[in-house]
Design an enzyme around this catalytic site. Structure first.
Site, PDB file in Angstrom:
ATOM      1  N   ASP A  10       0.882  -1.149   0.093  1.00  9.59           N
ATOM      2  CA  ASP A  10      -0.065   0.143  -0.069  1.00  9.59           C
ATOM      3  C   ASP A  10       0.852   0.985  -0.070  1.00  9.59           C
ATOM      4  O   ASP A  10       0.926   2.042   0.908  1.00  9.59           O
ATOM      5  CB  ASP A  10      -0.920  -0.105   1.151  1.00  9.59           C
ATOM      6  CG  ASP A  10      -1.727  -1.226   1.206  1.00  9.59           C
ATOM      7  OD1 ASP A  10      -2.313  -1.703   0.179  1.00  9.59           O
ATOM      8  OD2 ASP A  10      -2.033  -1.489   2.205  1.00  9.59           O
ATOM      9  N   LYS A  32      -0.697  -7.961  -1.595  1.00  3.57           N
ATOM     10  CA  LYS A  32      -1.850  -7.417  -1.360  1.00  3.57           C
ATOM     11  C   LYS A  32      -1.836  -5.989  -1.891  1.00  3.57           C
ATOM     12  O   LYS A  32      -1.020  -5.380  -1.182  1.00  3.57           O
ATOM     13  CB  LYS A  32      -2.269  -7.509   0.157  1.00  3.57           C
ATOM     14  CG  LYS A  32      -3.543  -7.030   0.430  1.00  3.57           C
ATOM     15  CD  LYS A  32      -3.885  -6.816   2.046  1.00  3.57           C
ATOM     16  CE  LYS A  32      -3.182  -5.598   2.328  1.00  3.57           C
ATOM     17  NZ  LYS A  32      -4.306  -4.531   2.296  1.00  3.57           N
ATOM     18  N   ASP A  59      -7.463  -6.055  -1.944  1.00  3.05           N
ATOM     19  CA  ASP A  59      -8.186  -6.059  -0.865  1.00  3.05           C
ATOM     20  C   ASP A  59      -9.033  -4.558  -0.892  1.00  3.05           C
ATOM     21  O   ASP A  59      -8.773  -3.656  -0.463  1.00  3.05           O
ATOM     22  CB  ASP A  59      -7.176  -5.694   0.400  1.00  3.05           C
ATOM     23  CG  ASP A  59      -7.863  -5.814   1.591  1.00  3.05           C
ATOM     24  OD1 ASP A  59      -8.946  -6.009   1.892  1.00  3.05           O
ATOM     25  OD2 ASP A  59      -7.089  -5.013   2.427  1.00  3.05           O
ATOM     26  N   LEU A  60     -10.124  -4.821  -1.574  1.00  5.76           N
ATOM     27  CA  LEU A  60     -10.901  -3.546  -1.986  1.00  5.76           C
ATOM     28  C   LEU A  60     -12.118  -3.414  -0.999  1.00  5.76           C
ATOM     29  O   LEU A  60     -12.841  -2.148  -1.007  1.00  5.76           O
ATOM     30  CB  LEU A  60     -11.427  -3.763  -3.294  1.00  5.76           C
ATOM     31  CG  LEU A  60     -10.480  -3.957  -4.487  1.00  5.76           C
ATOM     32  CD1 LEU A  60     -11.104  -4.007  -5.752  1.00  5.76           C
ATOM     33  CD2 LEU A  60      -9.559  -2.438  -4.482  1.00  5.76           C
ATOM     34  N   LYS A  61     -12.502  -4.472  -0.338  1.00  6.80           N
ATOM     35  CA  LYS A  61     -13.553  -4.670   0.689  1.00  6.80           C
ATOM     36  C   LYS A  61     -14.769  -4.030   0.279  1.00  6.80           C
ATOM     37  O   LYS A  61     -15.324  -2.809   0.657  1.00  6.80           O
ATOM     38  CB  LYS A  61     -13.006  -3.446   1.843  1.00  6.80           C
ATOM     39  CG  LYS A  61     -11.737  -3.898   2.813  1.00  6.80           C
ATOM     40  CD  LYS A  61     -11.218  -3.174   3.919  1.00  6.80           C
ATOM     41  CE  LYS A  61     -10.327  -4.008   4.752  1.00  6.80           C
ATOM     42  NZ  LYS A  61      -8.965  -3.710   3.832  1.00  6.80           N
ATOM     43  N   LEU A  62     -15.266  -4.436  -0.791  1.00  6.69           N
ATOM     44  CA  LEU A  62     -16.435  -4.010  -1.505  1.00  6.69           C
ATOM     45  C   LEU A  62     -17.617  -4.055  -0.546  1.00  6.69           C
ATOM     46  O   LEU A  62     -17.782  -5.132  -0.017  1.00  6.69           O
ATOM     47  CB  LEU A  62     -16.616  -4.822  -2.517  1.00  6.69           C
ATOM     48  CG  LEU A  62     -15.543  -4.665  -3.761  1.00  6.69           C
ATOM     49  CD1 LEU A  62     -15.954  -5.769  -4.936  1.00  6.69           C
ATOM     50  CD2 LEU A  62     -15.368  -3.422  -4.490  1.00  6.69           C
ATOM     51  N   HIS A  63     -18.504  -3.001  -0.607  1.00  6.74           N
ATOM     52  CA  HIS A  63     -19.580  -2.882   0.327  1.00  6.74           C
ATOM     53  C   HIS A  63     -20.503  -1.987  -0.089  1.00  6.74           C
ATOM     54  O   HIS A  63     -20.304  -0.569  -0.232  1.00  6.74           O
ATOM     55  CB  HIS A  63     -19.118  -2.404   1.506  1.00  6.74           C
ATOM     56  CG  HIS A  63     -19.926  -2.344   2.782  1.00  6.74           C
ATOM     57  ND1 HIS A  63     -19.850  -2.105   4.061  1.00  6.74           N
ATOM     58  CD2 HIS A  63     -21.339  -2.747   2.603  1.00  6.74           C
ATOM     59  CE1 HIS A  63     -21.116  -2.308   4.665  1.00  6.74           C
ATOM     60  NE2 HIS A  63     -21.883  -2.539   3.990  1.00  6.74           N
ATOM     61  N   ASP A  64     -21.364  -2.565  -0.887  1.00  4.93           N
ATOM     62  CA  ASP A  64     -22.692  -1.815  -1.555  1.00  4.93           C
ATOM     63  C   ASP A  64     -23.807  -2.414  -1.705  1.00  4.93           C
ATOM     64  O   ASP A  64     -23.869  -3.622  -1.093  1.00  4.93           O
ATOM     65  CB  ASP A  64     -22.198  -0.906  -2.744  1.00  4.93           C
ATOM     66  CG  ASP A  64     -22.810   0.433  -3.148  1.00  4.93           C
ATOM     67  OD1 ASP A  64     -23.922   0.478  -3.170  1.00  4.93           O
ATOM     68  OD2 ASP A  64     -21.821   1.114  -3.315  1.00  4.93           O
ATOM     69  N   ILE A  65     -24.776  -2.074  -2.312  1.00  2.76           N
ATOM     70  CA  ILE A  65     -26.101  -2.900  -2.820  1.00  2.76           C
ATOM     71  C   ILE A  65     -25.616  -4.069  -3.673  1.00  2.76           C
ATOM     72  O   ILE A  65     -24.458  -3.973  -4.341  1.00  2.76           O
ATOM     73  CB  ILE A  65     -27.193  -2.295  -3.491  1.00  2.76           C
ATOM     74  CG1 ILE A  65     -26.678  -1.634  -4.775  1.00  2.76           C
ATOM     75  CG2 ILE A  65     -27.591  -1.084  -2.569  1.00  2.76           C
ATOM     76  CD1 ILE A  65     -27.886  -1.017  -5.651  1.00  2.76           C
ATOM     77  N   THR A  68     -24.308  -3.419  -7.168  1.00  2.00           N
ATOM     78  CA  THR A  68     -23.293  -2.628  -7.548  1.00  2.00           C
ATOM     79  C   THR A  68     -22.095  -3.510  -7.163  1.00  2.00           C
ATOM     80  O   THR A  68     -20.877  -3.418  -7.713  1.00  2.00           O
ATOM     81  CB  THR A  68     -23.504  -1.393  -6.820  1.00  2.00           C
ATOM     82  OG1 THR A  68     -24.636  -0.720  -7.258  1.00  2.00           O
ATOM     83  CG2 THR A  68     -22.152  -0.534  -6.636  1.00  2.00           C
ATOM     84  N   THR A 115      -8.930  -4.869  11.995  1.00  2.00           N
ATOM     85  CA  THR A 115      -7.932  -4.929  13.418  1.00  2.00           C
ATOM     86  C   THR A 115      -7.818  -3.605  13.768  1.00  2.00           C
ATOM     87  O   THR A 115      -7.187  -3.562  14.814  1.00  2.00           O
ATOM     88  CB  THR A 115      -6.906  -5.691  12.630  1.00  2.00           C
ATOM     89  OG1 THR A 115      -6.140  -5.078  11.539  1.00  2.00           O
ATOM     90  CG2 THR A 115      -7.042  -6.959  12.217  1.00  2.00           C
ATOM     91  N   ARG A 175       2.182  -8.583  13.651  1.00  2.00           N
ATOM     92  CA  ARG A 175       3.458  -8.002  13.799  1.00  2.00           C
ATOM     93  C   ARG A 175       4.722  -8.891  14.570  1.00  2.00           C
ATOM     94  O   ARG A 175       4.070  -9.880  15.099  1.00  2.00           O
ATOM     95  CB  ARG A 175       3.275  -6.884  15.008  1.00  2.00           C
ATOM     96  CG  ARG A 175       2.264  -5.535  14.377  1.00  2.00           C
ATOM     97  CD  ARG A 175       3.180  -4.748  13.620  1.00  2.00           C
ATOM     98  NE  ARG A 175       2.228  -3.647  13.094  1.00  2.00           N
ATOM     99  CZ  ARG A 175       1.565  -3.536  11.985  1.00  2.00           C
ATOM    100  NH1 ARG A 175       1.408  -4.526  11.358  1.00  2.00           N
ATOM    101  NH2 ARG A 175       0.912  -2.434  11.685  1.00  2.00           N
ATOM    102  N   GLN A 184      -2.737  -0.531  14.893  1.00  2.00           N
ATOM    103  CA  GLN A 184      -3.624  -1.923  15.155  1.00  2.00           C
ATOM    104  C   GLN A 184      -3.848  -2.422  16.419  1.00  2.00           C
ATOM    105  O   GLN A 184      -3.052  -1.751  17.342  1.00  2.00           O
ATOM    106  CB  GLN A 184      -2.810  -3.126  14.478  1.00  2.00           C
ATOM    107  CG  GLN A 184      -2.280  -2.928  12.933  1.00  2.00           C
ATOM    108  CD  GLN A 184      -3.725  -2.682  12.094  1.00  2.00           C
ATOM    109  OE1 GLN A 184      -4.539  -3.453  12.255  1.00  2.00           O
ATOM    110  NE2 GLN A 184      -3.387  -2.064  11.066  1.00  2.00           N
ATOM    111  N   ARG A 205       3.514  -2.940   7.099  1.00  2.00           N
ATOM    112  CA  ARG A 205       4.499  -2.121   7.687  1.00  2.00           C
ATOM    113  C   ARG A 205       5.888  -2.991   8.189  1.00  2.00           C
ATOM    114  O   ARG A 205       6.969  -2.428   8.184  1.00  2.00           O
ATOM    115  CB  ARG A 205       4.058  -1.218   8.730  1.00  2.00           C
ATOM    116  CG  ARG A 205       3.278  -0.175   8.178  1.00  2.00           C
ATOM    117  CD  ARG A 205       2.679   0.588   8.920  1.00  2.00           C
ATOM    118  NE  ARG A 205       1.253  -0.101   9.536  1.00  2.00           N
ATOM    119  CZ  ARG A 205       0.391   0.588   9.879  1.00  2.00           C
ATOM    120  NH1 ARG A 205       0.536   1.916  10.270  1.00  2.00           N
ATOM    121  NH2 ARG A 205      -0.749   0.023  10.239  1.00  2.00           N
TER     122      ARG A 205
END
Length: 224
Positions: A10, A32, A59-65, A68, A115, A175, A184, A205
């Protein structure tokens, strides 16, 4: 899976992400790519990292109807991700549609509880009970919806593994024993998570921000 460690890439700069990935690829099992990376670099960035030859975890964490989320899943189908995340809180219908729209080779896993959250955070959003209870509820819902597995912290993975024997369990926020936990709140070591039943270990990290990322990747690998 010979090496369960997925490095979280990231980073805001694509060249830096590619350089880091190329440097450590012999000591991780995949990469990732999260929301920050995808928003900054899109399909092109995914292709650039995939060219290194390791599996990609979007890791897009899709959350919608449901409709979509299904459309979003179809839009990333050409990227051939090994793993994609959706939010379990989106409900059973959304998860079912996400799985139906995914490629056959793509594992769809549901994020249960980030987390970075704990019981106090849950209470502030109106959810009663412990973090453990919430993870277990959402894991059961994800299994019922036909998903491949879930994302949970290392503190819950053993209990989820007992409940869902063949679930594909992704554990982030890991970690090493001497690492600072930063933002975290519910963390364990990679070795502990693996012993408790984790299928994939997401490490960010401790490798990406280490003074010597290659040495850090080797150190994580050596603990397994």
């Amino acid at each position: 899976m010979s090496n369960p460690v997925y490095l979280a890439l990231d980073l805001p700069q694509l060249d830096a992400a590619k350089a880091l990935a190329a440097r450590v690829k012999g000591h991780v099992g995949g990469f990732k790519l999260g929301l920050e990376f995808f928003c900054a670099h899109g399909h092109h960035g995914v292709h650039e990292i995939a060219a290194l030859g390791l599996p990609i975890f979007l890791d897009l964490k899709l959350h919608d109807i449901p409709n979509t989320v299904a459309g979003a899943m179809q839009a990333i189908h050409m990227l051939q991700p090994a793993i994609v995340t959706v939010h379990a809180a989106g409900g059973r219908a959304m998860m079912e549609d996400a799985k139906a729209a995914a490629g056959q080779a793509t594992r769809v896993v549901a994020v249960t509880l980030l987390t970075s959250l704990d019981e106090r955070d849950l209470q502030r959003t109106g959810i009663a009970g412990s973090a453990h209870d919430q993870v277990m509820r959402l894991a059961e819902l994800a299994e019922t919806a036909g998903l491949d597995g879930i994302v949970c912290s290392g503190q819950e993975v053993a209990a989820v593994h007992r409940q869902w024997k063949d679930g594909f369990l992704v554990v982030p926020g890991l970690r090493l024993a001497d690492n600072h936990v930063a933002d975290q709140k519910r963390v364990v070591t990679p070795r502990k998570a693996r012993d408790d039943g984790a299928s994939v270990l997401v490490v960010g990290r401790p490798i990406s921000r280490a003074a010597d990322p290659l040495a850090a990747a080797r150190a994580v690998e050596a603990t397994l």
